[in-house]
Structures are given as C-alpha cells and as structure tokens.
Design an enzyme around this catalytic site. Structure first.
Site, PDB file in Angstrom:
ATOM      1  N   ASP A 205    -115.137 -50.227  -8.528  1.00  0.00           N
ATOM      2  CA  ASP A 205    -116.365 -50.247  -9.537  1.00  0.00           C
ATOM      3  C   ASP A 205    -115.460 -51.371 -10.502  1.00  0.00           C
ATOM      4  O   ASP A 205    -115.852 -51.184 -11.759  1.00  0.00           O
ATOM      5  CB  ASP A 205    -116.368 -48.989 -10.182  1.00  0.00           C
TER       6      ASP A 205
ATOM      7  N   HIS B 113    -119.584 -39.301 -20.358  1.00  0.00           N
ATOM      8  CA  HIS B 113    -118.822 -38.089 -20.950  1.00  0.00           C
ATOM      9  C   HIS B 113    -117.662 -38.113 -20.260  1.00  0.00           C
ATOM     10  O   HIS B 113    -116.633 -37.155 -20.920  1.00  0.00           O
ATOM     11  CB  HIS B 113    -119.539 -36.718 -20.584  1.00  0.00           C
TER      12      HIS B 113
ATOM     13  N   ARG C 186    -127.057 -55.683 -26.115  1.00  0.00           N
ATOM     14  CA  ARG C 186    -125.973 -56.471 -26.547  1.00  0.00           C
ATOM     15  C   ARG C 186    -126.656 -57.405 -27.472  1.00  0.00           C
ATOM     16  O   ARG C 186    -125.815 -58.413 -27.938  1.00  0.00           O
ATOM     17  CB  ARG C 186    -125.056 -56.751 -25.413  1.00  0.00           C
TER      18      ARG C 186
END
Length: 720
Positions: free
Chosen positions: A343, A649, A155
């Site tokens: 999470d 994915h 970043r």
C-alpha cells in the site's frame, strides 16, 4: 497603507498603483480590479501570469495549490521575516464548523481568498478583512465519505480566467464563476456505477486544461487521469495508469501506447479488482517541456500475491509518469516501487527545480514518497540521478541500485501469511502533506514520520474481491496470530516518531530536523524571509528559520493544522494563512485527541484584537463497558474491523479520526444505528447497512469493547 513594498534581496517592488488595485479588489466584489488589468475581473489567472509569478503584479498572489506549476510552495515575499516574525498576530479567522480534517491549500488572487472545506464547500473572502463574499455548496452526498480513506476532505481548488474549479468527492468537475460563486458548467469525470472512485486531490489548470485524478485503489478500481477544457468542460485526453483485460482491446485513449509497455508486467486476472494505481493527489507541470507529471498510487488489491500472482513489476503502480500536456501521450516513467505489495503510493507532492549536480545544471523533479526514499530525477528524460532514504528505519529496502534504478529489497519484505512489521508502512514516511523547496537555502522541507504497521496476506482461498463502496479490498489478513500481532503492535507503538525534516537534495543528506512527540504535523511553506511555516501535532502553528530550524514563533490554536500554508500580500501588507483541522492517518500514541472546530486562520504583523474562542473543557476518558462477547465474536469483529474500518479509525483500533476504543456511553448505546443507519452521516460517518449485517456490526462493536478494556487503564493515566 505603505506606498511601496521593496525587497532588494529579490529585486521585486510593488508600487502604489498596484497596491491600490489590490485594495480595490479586497473592498468590493462588484468592481474587482485584477493585478493583470483593471477590467480583468476576479481570479483572472492565465498562462502569462503563471509564467511570471514574481512579477510586481503577481508576487503577492497564490494562484495555484503549490503557488506555481513547479509546486515549490515557496514565496519570495519577505516583509514578514526572521527578524520581525515575533510581532505576528491573528488578523482574522473563520470557523469552518466541523471537527473533520480540513486539508485544502487556499488560493489568493487579486485580493480575494478562496477556500475549500469538507464536502467541497467553497467560500470567497476579502483577503484583507475576512468578509465573506459568497459560498458555494455543491451538495455532495454524505455517503461519499465512505469512499475516501481519510474523510470527506479535499486538498484545494484551481483558478483560470475568471473561473474556479472543484474536483468534487463524488466525481464532478465543477467550474464556478469566481465573481458570484455560481456554477458555470459541470462534467462527470468517472462512472460511479462501474467502480468505487472518489476525488480528494486538488485539480490543476495547465495552459487551459484542467487535470484531475481520483482515488479508489483501496476499494477496487482502475486508476486514470483526465484533462478537460477549462472553458467548456469537454474531455481533452484520458490516461489510464494500469492495463485492463487484454481481450477488450485498446481503450482508445491517450494511454494506449503506454499500456503496451505495462501489460507484460502483469499476470493472472489482475483486471478483476481494477489494478489500482489511482493518482489521487500529486501533479506538476513544466511548460517549457510541455510535460505533465503524474504521481501514481498503490495496487488493487494491495497484496501482490493476489493482484498479479506474485509476479511482475505491475506498471505503472507507484511511479512518476510524464505525459504530453496537449495530447496525454506517454513520454517516460520511473517506477519507485516495482512489485508493489505494501500500500505504498507515489502520489506524494512532487517539486520541479533546477539543481547543479556534478558541475552541471539539471532540470529535476523531486519526490519523497511513502517508501522512505528521496528521489531526484531528470524531469526531461526520467533518468534517476540519486535516491537515499530520509528516515532512520527502512525495513522495506536497503538502498536503490543506481545501475538498475530498482530498490534492493530486504529479506522478508514481501508479505506472507505470517504477520510482520513494516516501516515505512501504509501510514507513510511522508504522505500527502505539501513539502516546500527554498531556492534561498537549496533545501527541501517535509513532515517525515516513522510508523510501522503489521502486514500479512490472507491465506489462499480466503481473499475474494468484493465490489462495492466501503469494502477495503486489500487481500490482507487482519485477525490471524493475535499474540504475535500484539507483540508487533507494541513494537510499532514504541518506535513511532515524527519530525520536520530539512533535506539537501544535492547531497541527499539531512540538514536539520525538529522532532515532535508524535507523527501527524502538517504541510509546510517556505518564504523569502528565511521562514518555514508548519501546523504541528502539538495543536500549534509554528514558524522556524529556514536555514537552521530555530523556532522563532508559535501560537496555540487548539488544532493540528495539516493543510498547506500560504502567504500573500494585500495593500502592502503580507499575510500568512492556513486551514487548521485535524484528520487523516491515525497516530498510535496520540490517544483520544480533543480539539476545537476547524478554522481558517490568517496572520499578519502587529495584528491585535482578534482572539480564538477558548477550547472546550476536556472530558474524562470514558470507561468502556464490560466485555460480554465470546472469543469467536471478538475475532470476527477484529477481521471485519480491519476490512471495513481501519483506514479511518486506525490499525488495532488505535487513533484515527475518532478513537473508537473510548466511546461515550451514549455512543455505545447508539452504535448499531450509527454504523448501519448512518445517524452521524452529517459528520462524515455514513451507514454501512448495505455491506454489514446486524450480527457483523455487533461483532465489530464487541471487538472495540475488547480493545477498550485492554487499553483503558494506561490511556486514562496518560490522559491525566
């Protein structure tokens, strides 16, 4: 060249002498002339300049990833403004020659633009013309892409006193000579043999100390932040975010006093999987208070039941922790997500500002983390001042109790072995994409999204921590109750949405929004010209009025620019720049997302004659092969895909950096070579032969073929 640029609104001016100095730096690297002094050399950023961002010599630069240590992502430049932005054109661009996500916010110091592409390759450009001055490739191994949940991106970089700093994916902190791009020193920030760490966040330099965190909670590690001397690379302090095995005694680090607070909030043998908390992106610094603010991450494993026997708040997961900038000593914390089970991370951007609240001026820190609540906190004391949900759906908590500062969880929020839909989810109500604060409007701007995800913990006895790269140690169950999962996934797909949100932090209410057809739009920039700049999921760069959200300008760039835009001035002309390269969290309804290669794009008023190459011709959606595998093999593949592949994915194999439901015939043919032997490692897909057997890879392939056959008909019609 204009002799003087003047803004009566902000009271800054740029005289001819300063403009000539900037022009000299843009013209040659051999004799750079920094705004701070004729003999200063390139990237001569120091504490005085960072404390005087809007001084005439500095206002045209972008010297840190958020422009200032307060991370506002705001510039007072207003030559490009809401009355003339329609004249904006492409001044120059550079093709970054990758289809992977490019997430870096560039820097511009004294007429030189410094940018970072995938695998931490840094290039210096003449910020006016785009002429390349030098490129440095730190030679990060392609295998490191497995340890970054969203690809081998970074970043951004940092600058200080003639040096640039790379937080490399493989854990090296590298100092470069800003004039030549040559390495000055290198320091190892972690021991890769002990835990699966990686670095994807931008380093920051606070008064001579380079501060960097790391990722790795998804794979099993103990998060920490460290500060290094900007001149020598020597460690100054280290702050662990979560405790470890108490039998080992104190760490002998700056965090020892904080670990005494954290340790009673953990239970069981939590240290076996590291505990997590990794600060993989967000920092801010208040030089007056001498405090560094750390945004901390999720737990390891994700499931609270396995991590801490379903007991305790688990400090300092999902918190803002303030530490002394010189010593790293703990000062205060506020935990957004006690009992972290989803999470969630609080590594999203933090902004420092002074707000008038209740008739009193308060120094605040603001954050909109994954969990869907916007927090305003006193940055001197850690006192919670307000918190409200900024998304329309929040199945995690109904509100924040202002007496205790704790979330009031909704019934069923904690995970059991029965799959349930959570929104916000790990996909985040707001993720790492930079947000901005405009002192002109008093509004905070961010890319918000609503994406539910299916959660269920593994049954007792089914989860076991497995160390090693590429293993997602979540503690989740991925294949149970397939019919219920299909129903919940359909619900998640139908309710997915994304929008650009303008939020009033004083009233904790939405000011306006711009809806997008899907989540996934990028970071934002606010300017003194009443402009708000954002790359969009529509594969455009769009500019809006900052006060009311009216769209003023848009350009098709055939890429979803997710990185943070910047603005700068050279020779009296203002520019807007950003990296355009799609990657990161998957989007359910986006389907196969064809784009051109990633590019660094630079715009200015009345630019003409520079055009992007035409996008590639769209290809038909490949029909998947017939499913020959049995139900048992597909079920095994579903579980292994969830443990190994879904972060890149997508859940249920939908979206992600590459939609694997609709692979080309030649990709199906080469599937085992790609997955096991890493034949696409140069594109970021490293091999997994060390953790997957041939039979397991075949099972994942069978699952993907099954998913392709389930969805191909509808997806093909949609693509047409």
């Amino acid at each position: 060249m204009r002799g003087v640029a003047f803004s009566p609104k902000h009271g800054w001016w740029l005289g001819a002498a300063a403009l000539l100095a900037l022009a000299g730096c843009a013209a040659t690297m051999e004799e750079p002339s920094a705004s701070g002094g004729a003999d200063a050399g390139p990237a001569m950023v120091d504490g005085q300049r960072m404390r005087q961002l809007d001084a005439p010599a500095n206002v045209g630069d972008w010297m840190s990833t958020g422009r200032g240590w307060d991370e506002k992502h705001y510039s007072p430049l207003d030559q490009i403004n809401d009355s003339n932005v329609g004249r904006l054109g492409l001044a120059w661009y550079d093709d970054l020659d990758t289809f992977r996500g490019v997430q870096a916010t560039p820097l511009v110091v004294d007429g030189v633009l410094y940018n970072e592409s995938i695998y931490n390759v840094v290039t210096a450009y003449d910020a006016k013309t785009g002429r390349k001055l030098w490129t440095h490739d730190p030679q990060v191994g392609t295998e490191w892409a497995r340890l970054a949940c969203c690809g081998p991106s970074s970043r951004g970089i940092a600058a200080w006193k003639g040096k640039l700093y790379i937080g490399a994916l493989d854990g090296r902190l590298i100092a470069l000579d800003a004039k030549t791009g040559q390495e000055v020193w290198t320091t190892r920030t972690f021991d890769a043999e002990k835990a699966p760490y990686s670095i994807t966040g931008a380093p920051r330099v606070y008064d001579g100390k380079v501060v960097i965190g790391n990722g790795g909670a998804d794979y099993g590690s103990r998060g920490f932040v460290a500060a290094f001397d900007a001149e020598t690379g020597e460690k100054v302090w280290k702050f662990y975010i979560v405790p470890t095995d108490p039998a080992k005694g104190p760490d002998g680090e700056a965090s020892d006093s904080a670990m005494k607070i954290a340790r009673p909030t953990w239970h069981g043998k939590f240290w076996e999987a590291g505990g997590g908390g990794n600060a993989w992106d967000s920092f801010a610094y208040d030089p007056d208070l001498n405090l560094v603010y750390i945004g901390t991450g999720n737990g390891s494993p994700h499931m609270w039941h396995f991590r801490s026997e379903g007991k305790g708040d688990n400090l300092f997961l999902c918190s803002i922790v303030a530490v002394d900038a010189d010593s790293g000593e703990y000062k205060w914390h506020y935990q957004m997500v006690p009992e972290e089970d989803w999470d969630y991370t609080c590594t999203q951007p933090m902004i420092l500002a002074d707000l008038e609240l209740g008739g009193k001026q308060r120094p605040v820190i603001m954050q909109a983390p994954k969990n869907g609540f916007f927090y305003v906190i006193d940055r001197a004391t850690g006192e919670l001042l307000s918190a409200e949900s900024y998304v329309s759906v929040n199945t995690w908590a109904s509100h924040i109790d202002m007496k205790t500062g704790r979330p009031v969880l909704r019934p069923g929020a904690h995970n059991t072995t029965t799959p349930h839909l959570m929104s916000p989810s790990w996909l985040a109500a707001h993720t790492w994409h930079p947000m901005a604060y405009s002192p002109d409007t008093g509004l905070v701007y961010l890319g918000a999204q609503e994406q539910g995800a299916i959660y269920a913990r593994a049954a007792d006895g089914e989860y076991q921590y497995r160390p090693g790269p590429g293993r997602t140690n979540s503690g989740q169950a991925y294949g149970n109750h397939p019919e219920l999962r299909a129903k919940l996934q359909k619900q998640a797909n139908e309710t997915e949405k994304g929008y650009l949100l303008a939020w009033d932090p004083k009233t904790q209410k939405e000011a306006w929004r711009v809806p997008y057809p899907h989540p996934g739009s990028g970071g934002v920039l606010a300017t003194g010209g009443n402009l708000l700049v954002q790359g969009t999921i529509n594969k455009t760069v769009a500019i809006y009025r900052a006060d009311n959200g009216e769209k003023l300008w848009e350009m098709d760039v055939d890429q979803a620019a997710i990185a943070g835009p910047i603005t700068y001035m050279v020779d009296g002309e203002q520019y807007i720049a950003l990296n355009a390269g799609w990657g990161g969290s998957p989007v359910y309804n986006l389907g196969p997302f064809q784009t051109s290669t990633a590019k660094l794009l630079v715009f200015k008023l009345d630019a003409s004659g520079v055009t992007l190459p035409p996008p590639p011709e769209p290809t038909a959606l490949p029909r998947p092969p017939r499913l020959m595998a049995g139900e048992q093999q597909v079920a095994l593949g579903r579980r292994l895909y969830g443990e190994t592949c879904h972060k890149c994915h997508g859940d249920n194999a939908v979206g992600g950096v590459k939609d694997l439901r609709f692979m080309a015939p030649e990709t199906h043919e080469a599937f085992l070579d790609i997955v096991l032997n890493g034949t696409l490692a140069d594109k970021g897909m490293a091999g997994f032969a060390d953790i997957l057997s041939k039979e397991q890879a075949e099972a994942i392939h069978a699952y993907l073929i099954a998913r392709g056959n389930e969805d191909w008909q509808d997806a093909a019609v949609s693509a047409q």
